[in-house]
Design a protein around this motif. Structure first.
Motif, PDB file in Angstrom:
ATOM      1  N   LYS A   1       8.773  14.651   5.221  1.00 27.61           N
ATOM      2  CA  LYS A   1       8.800  16.078   4.926  1.00 27.61           C
ATOM      3  C   LYS A   1       7.675  16.438   3.962  1.00 27.61           C
ATOM      4  O   LYS A   1       7.314  15.650   3.091  1.00 27.61           O
ATOM      5  CB  LYS A   1      10.162  16.406   4.300  1.00 27.61           C
ATOM      6  N   LEU A   2       7.164  17.654   4.108  1.00 23.46           N
ATOM      7  CA  LEU A   2       6.174  18.184   3.176  1.00 23.46           C
ATOM      8  C   LEU A   2       6.883  18.927   2.049  1.00 23.46           C
ATOM      9  O   LEU A   2       7.807  19.716   2.293  1.00 23.46           O
ATOM     10  CB  LEU A   2       5.224  19.144   3.897  1.00 23.46           C
ATOM     11  N   PHE A   3       6.446  18.655   0.820  1.00 24.54           N
ATOM     12  CA  PHE A   3       6.986  19.321  -0.364  1.00 24.54           C
ATOM     13  C   PHE A   3       5.854  20.011  -1.108  1.00 24.54           C
ATOM     14  O   PHE A   3       4.769  19.442  -1.247  1.00 24.54           O
ATOM     15  CB  PHE A   3       7.609  18.296  -1.329  1.00 24.54           C
ATOM     16  N   LYS A   4       6.123  21.202  -1.630  1.00 24.21           N
ATOM     17  CA  LYS A   4       5.153  21.846  -2.508  1.00 24.21           C
ATOM     18  C   LYS A   4       4.963  20.957  -3.737  1.00 24.21           C
ATOM     19  O   LYS A   4       5.912  20.290  -4.176  1.00 24.21           O
ATOM     20  CB  LYS A   4       5.632  23.240  -2.928  1.00 24.21           C
ATOM     21  N   ILE A   5       3.756  20.974  -4.270  1.00 30.63           N
ATOM     22  CA  ILE A   5       3.455  20.129  -5.430  1.00 30.63           C
ATOM     23  C   ILE A   5       4.448  20.375  -6.557  1.00 30.63           C
ATOM     24  O   ILE A   5       4.931  19.431  -7.191  1.00 30.63           O
ATOM     25  CB  ILE A   5       1.993  20.345  -5.889  1.00 30.63           C
ATOM     26  N   GLU A   6       4.810  21.632  -6.793  1.00 29.07           N
ATOM     27  CA  GLU A   6       5.771  21.955  -7.850  1.00 29.07           C
ATOM     28  C   GLU A   6       7.138  21.317  -7.580  1.00 29.07           C
ATOM     29  O   GLU A   6       7.833  20.923  -8.507  1.00 29.07           O
ATOM     30  CB  GLU A   6       5.910  23.471  -8.025  1.00 29.07           C
ATOM     31  N   GLU A   7       7.533  21.230  -6.317  1.00 24.77           N
ATOM     32  CA  GLU A   7       8.817  20.613  -5.960  1.00 24.77           C
ATOM     33  C   GLU A   7       8.789  19.111  -6.245  1.00 24.77           C
ATOM     34  O   GLU A   7       9.772  18.546  -6.718  1.00 24.77           O
ATOM     35  CB  GLU A   7       9.128  20.828  -4.477  1.00 24.77           C
ATOM     36  N   VAL A   8       7.656  18.473  -5.948  1.00 25.27           N
ATOM     37  CA  VAL A   8       7.543  17.018  -6.154  1.00 25.27           C
ATOM     38  C   VAL A   8       7.718  16.683  -7.632  1.00 25.27           C
ATOM     39  O   VAL A   8       8.329  15.674  -7.973  1.00 25.27           O
ATOM     40  CB  VAL A   8       6.199  16.479  -5.617  1.00 25.27           C
ATOM     41  N   LYS A   9       7.232  17.558  -8.497  1.00 22.89           N
ATOM     42  CA  LYS A   9       7.353  17.325  -9.948  1.00 22.89           C
ATOM     43  C   LYS A   9       8.808  17.174 -10.377  1.00 22.89           C
ATOM     44  O   LYS A   9       9.096  16.510 -11.370  1.00 22.89           O
ATOM     45  CB  LYS A   9       6.707  18.470 -10.730  1.00 22.89           C
ATOM     46  N   ASN A  10       9.726  17.789  -9.635  1.00 20.36           N
ATOM     47  CA  ASN A  10      11.144  17.770 -10.007  1.00 20.36           C
ATOM     48  C   ASN A  10      11.977  16.742  -9.251  1.00 20.36           C
ATOM     49  O   ASN A  10      13.186  16.654  -9.462  1.00 20.36           O
ATOM     50  CB  ASN A  10      11.747  19.164  -9.801  1.00 20.36           C
ATOM     51  N   LEU A  11      11.360  15.971  -8.374  1.00 14.21           N
ATOM     52  CA  LEU A  11      12.101  14.958  -7.612  1.00 14.21           C
ATOM     53  C   LEU A  11      12.165  13.636  -8.365  1.00 14.21           C
ATOM     54  O   LEU A  11      11.238  13.286  -9.097  1.00 14.21           O
ATOM     55  CB  LEU A  11      11.408  14.711  -6.264  1.00 14.21           C
ATOM     56  N   ASN A  12      13.269  12.905  -8.158  1.00 14.44           N
ATOM     57  CA  ASN A  12      13.335  11.519  -8.607  1.00 14.44           C
ATOM     58  C   ASN A  12      12.752  10.671  -7.492  1.00 14.44           C
ATOM     59  O   ASN A  12      13.365  10.537  -6.434  1.00 14.44           O
ATOM     60  CB  ASN A  12      14.784  11.090  -8.886  1.00 14.44           C
TER      61      ASN A  12
ATOM     62  N   VAL B   1       0.850  -1.187   0.000  1.00 13.55           N
ATOM     63  CA  VAL B   1       0.000   0.000   0.000  1.00 13.55           C
ATOM     64  C   VAL B   1       0.885   1.235   0.000  1.00 13.55           C
ATOM     65  O   VAL B   1       2.022   1.192   0.475  1.00 13.55           O
ATOM     66  CB  VAL B   1      -0.938   0.049   1.227  1.00 13.55           C
ATOM     67  N   ASP B   2       0.356   2.316  -0.535  1.00 18.40           N
ATOM     68  CA  ASP B   2       1.005   3.615  -0.467  1.00 18.40           C
ATOM     69  C   ASP B   2      -0.065   4.649  -0.161  1.00 18.40           C
ATOM     70  O   ASP B   2      -1.215   4.506  -0.591  1.00 18.40           O
ATOM     71  CB  ASP B   2       1.697   3.963  -1.795  1.00 18.40           C
ATOM     72  N   GLY B   3       0.331   5.692   0.585  1.00 16.61           N
ATOM     73  CA  GLY B   3      -0.613   6.735   0.959  1.00 16.61           C
ATOM     74  C   GLY B   3      -0.159   8.100   0.496  1.00 16.61           C
ATOM     75  O   GLY B   3       1.003   8.465   0.676  1.00 16.61           O
ATOM     76  N   ILE B   4      -1.078   8.839  -0.092  1.00 22.85           N
ATOM     77  CA  ILE B   4      -0.804  10.216  -0.500  1.00 22.85           C
ATOM     78  C   ILE B   4      -1.533  11.123   0.480  1.00 22.85           C
ATOM     79  O   ILE B   4      -2.757  11.050   0.612  1.00 22.85           O
ATOM     80  CB  ILE B   4      -1.283  10.487  -1.932  1.00 22.85           C
ATOM     81  N   VAL B   5      -0.752  11.950   1.170  1.00 22.73           N
ATOM     82  CA  VAL B   5      -1.304  12.905   2.127  1.00 22.73           C
ATOM     83  C   VAL B   5      -0.962  14.300   1.628  1.00 22.73           C
ATOM     84  O   VAL B   5       0.213  14.622   1.454  1.00 22.73           O
ATOM     85  CB  VAL B   5      -0.724  12.694   3.544  1.00 22.73           C
ATOM     86  N   GLN B   6      -1.995  15.106   1.384  1.00 21.84           N
ATOM     87  CA  GLN B   6      -1.784  16.494   0.989  1.00 21.84           C
ATOM     88  C   GLN B   6      -2.249  17.383   2.125  1.00 21.84           C
ATOM     89  O   GLN B   6      -3.353  17.228   2.646  1.00 21.84           O
ATOM     90  CB  GLN B   6      -2.554  16.833  -0.289  1.00 21.84           C
ATOM     91  N   ILE B   7      -1.384  18.294   2.514  1.00 20.30           N
ATOM     92  CA  ILE B   7      -1.705  19.288   3.538  1.00 20.30           C
ATOM     93  C   ILE B   7      -1.519  20.652   2.892  1.00 20.30           C
ATOM     94  O   ILE B   7      -0.409  21.006   2.501  1.00 20.30           O
ATOM     95  CB  ILE B   7      -0.813  19.113   4.787  1.00 20.30           C
ATOM     96  N   ASP B   8      -2.617  21.373   2.739  1.00 19.97           N
ATOM     97  CA  ASP B   8      -2.633  22.636   1.999  1.00 19.97           C
ATOM     98  C   ASP B   8      -2.123  22.368   0.583  1.00 19.97           C
ATOM     99  O   ASP B   8      -2.669  21.518  -0.099  1.00 19.97           O
ATOM    100  CB  ASP B   8      -1.840  23.721   2.736  1.00 19.97           C
ATOM    101  N   ASP B   9      -1.051  23.040   0.175  1.00 18.67           N
ATOM    102  CA  ASP B   9      -0.528  22.826  -1.182  1.00 18.67           C
ATOM    103  C   ASP B   9       0.733  21.955  -1.165  1.00 18.67           C
ATOM    104  O   ASP B   9       1.549  22.022  -2.069  1.00 18.67           O
ATOM    105  CB  ASP B   9      -0.238  24.174  -1.852  1.00 18.67           C
ATOM    106  N   LYS B  10       0.854  21.130  -0.131  1.00 19.77           N
ATOM    107  CA  LYS B  10       2.066  20.315   0.018  1.00 19.77           C
ATOM    108  C   LYS B  10       1.727  18.831   0.113  1.00 19.77           C
ATOM    109  O   LYS B  10       0.671  18.446   0.605  1.00 19.77           O
ATOM    110  CB  LYS B  10       2.854  20.754   1.246  1.00 19.77           C
ATOM    111  N   ILE B  11       2.680  18.017  -0.339  1.00 17.48           N
ATOM    112  CA  ILE B  11       2.550  16.564  -0.354  1.00 17.48           C
ATOM    113  C   ILE B  11       3.561  15.981   0.633  1.00 17.48           C
ATOM    114  O   ILE B  11       4.721  16.380   0.654  1.00 17.48           O
ATOM    115  CB  ILE B  11       2.845  16.000  -1.767  1.00 17.48           C
ATOM    116  N   LEU B  12       3.114  15.004   1.402  1.00 17.72           N
ATOM    117  CA  LEU B  12       3.977  14.342   2.384  1.00 17.72           C
ATOM    118  C   LEU B  12       4.749  13.204   1.724  1.00 17.72           C
ATOM    119  O   LEU B  12       4.167  12.314   1.110  1.00 17.72           O
ATOM    120  CB  LEU B  12       3.109  13.780   3.526  1.00 17.72           C
ATOM    121  N   LEU B  13       6.079  13.273   1.854  1.00 17.98           N
ATOM    122  CA  LEU B  13       6.959  12.218   1.345  1.00 17.98           C
ATOM    123  C   LEU B  13       7.890  11.760   2.461  1.00 17.98           C
ATOM    124  O   LEU B  13       8.144  12.498   3.411  1.00 17.98           O
ATOM    125  CB  LEU B  13       7.802  12.718   0.170  1.00 17.98           C
ATOM    126  N   ILE B  14       8.385  10.546   2.302  1.00 17.75           N
ATOM    127  CA  ILE B  14       9.399  10.031   3.233  1.00 17.75           C
ATOM    128  C   ILE B  14      10.688   9.757   2.459  1.00 17.75           C
ATOM    129  O   ILE B  14      10.663   9.442   1.268  1.00 17.75           O
ATOM    130  CB  ILE B  14       8.924   8.751   3.965  1.00 17.75           C
TER     131      ILE B  14
END
Length: 138
Positions: free
Chosen positions: A108-119, A11-24
């Motif tokens: 950590k929380l990342f802005k959606i735009e930041e997640v687009k640029n992560l590997n 399973v995987d979970g997507i948590v969005q808080i305001d305009d940010k996405i939670l990643l580990i």
């Protein structure tokens, strides 16, 4: 005892808080030190719904509840350890403070735009793209 080889269930979970996405940040191989959605293996006798809530809390210290089933990801090559099928949920936080724990070196929380640029680890970039499409349809 099953005599047939079967994929493992995750399973995987997507948590969005305001305009940010939670990643580990993953602590262990494969994809050690890569960012990923929190998640893990479903335990025998456990529902995927309970598993995603447990895994997200274990890795991020956040209590969550399920909002939506995003999809099922079953590419046999999605995990180098072997064939896994992941059930991905969109979750909302209930309580807690974000802190990496268990298999997560960091949370950590990342802005959606930041997640687009992560590997991202595994096929999490595809999952993220599907999540963005889900947001457009909402």
């Amino acid at each position: 005892m099953c005599k047939y080889k079967s994929p493992s269930l995750t399973v995987d979970g997507i948590v969005q808080i305001d305009d940010k996405i939670l990643l580990i940040k993953r602590k262990n191989p494969p994809f050690k030190d890569f960012w990923a959605f929190p998640g893990g293996f479903v335990e025998y006798g456990e529902t995927t719904e309970n598993a995603v809530i447990r895994e997200v809390q274990e890795e991020t210290s956040l209590k969550t509840r399920i909002k939506h089933l995003l999809g099922v990801y079953s590419d046999p090559n999605r995990d180098p350890r072997g064939h896994t099928v992941s059930v991905v949920y969109v979750l909302e936080p209930i309580e807690g403070t974000i802190k990496g724990a268990d298999d997560a070196k960091e949370a950590k929380l990342f802005k959606i735009e930041e997640v687009k640029n992560l590997n991202l680890a595994f096929d999490h970039k595809k999952i993220f793209e599907d999540y963005l499409n889900y947001l457009k349809l909402k």
